[in-house]
Design an enzyme around this catalytic site. Sequence first.
Site, short mmCIF file in Angstrom:
data_model
loop_
_atom_site.label_atom_id
_atom_site.label_comp_id
_atom_site.label_asym_id
_atom_site.label_seq_id
_atom_site.Cartn_x
_atom_site.Cartn_y
_atom_site.Cartn_z
N GLU A 1 95.94 23.50 42.66
CA GLU A 1 95.90 22.16 42.85
C GLU A 1 94.69 21.47 42.27
OE1 GLU A 1 95.40 19.26 47.00
OE2 GLU A 1 96.57 20.93 47.03
N SER B 1 91.15 21.01 47.87
CA SER B 1 91.70 22.29 48.03
C SER B 1 92.15 22.93 46.80
CB SER B 1 93.12 22.08 48.80
OG SER B 1 92.75 21.48 50.09
N ARG C 1 101.97 17.06 46.36
CA ARG C 1 100.78 17.10 45.49
C ARG C 1 101.17 16.83 43.94
NH1 ARG C 1 99.65 16.02 49.65
NH2 ARG C 1 98.07 17.12 50.91
#
Length: 312
Positions: A303, A228, A179
């Site tokens: 995130e 998320s 990520r």
Amino acid sequence: MNLALKNTDMLARLPQVRGGYREQADLADVSWFRVGGCADILFSPADEADLQIFLANCPEEIPVTVLGACSNTLVRDGGVPGVVIKLGRPFGDIIIGSDGQVDAGAAVPDLMLSKQVANAELSGLEFFRGIPGTVGGALRMNAGAYGNDTATVLSHAYAYDRNGKRHEIQAHEMGFDYRHCALPQDLIFTAARFQTVPGDKQKILAQMEEISASREDTQPIKTRTGGSTFKNPGGADPEGLKAWKLIDAAGCRGLTQGDAQISELHCNFLINHGNASAADLETLGEVVRQRVKDHSGVTLQWEIKRIGREAM
């Protein structure tokens, strides 16, 4: 930059473009959370050349922020200072080559990309069916789902820097991690090339349908939510620590702050039940982070990208 600077003064200092400038553009209208303040100025480039002209001539002291689908972004209530760039249709082309190479503009929705590639009987991008964003966002955060991520299928990307210089960046130069992309934040992605392989169309579509069904069963996708909220501390390792498990163990499932809530279905998702502010959502996220740290000793990392000013 002086935040008291009037938009009209800022507009007078911006370069002439063929695309549109819009003052005090409400970003809550495009946010999946349906919260947030206004962009001082919203710029929609007419095409790549127009974007280049803007970047080459925009005064350095004026902040520039790029906004994608706003599916994994929380816009704070005070709005975003300076110029917000939102890439639209001119950056939404998909070109499928005969050699399995697929070119896609940064504004192409991940869902659309996966569908068109599947219809061309090409495999490798099925996982994009489970990512609610655009190609540009996928590049910026190495988006992934269901055991795959952008890094594994990218050939190279195209981007412009703050001075309007165009760059072709190979996949191995992106600095991809879980990520994460290590390239400077001021680089603006405009397109990418992906490598696919021939596949059986029915099998590809069946896999995508499984991904779609899994998302609907396990995520609150029919609510005002984002992707998320926190990164998995265990990264991409399927056996590693999962954010949702830590949140659940800390007793945060269903926790509320005003009209904001931690999803009961999947507790790594924030939900706006209608009247939450961005501050409500962010505050609730920070409460969860503290409770998880107190319970397990793990500090969760956001995130969701949070941008802009807090309300005055």
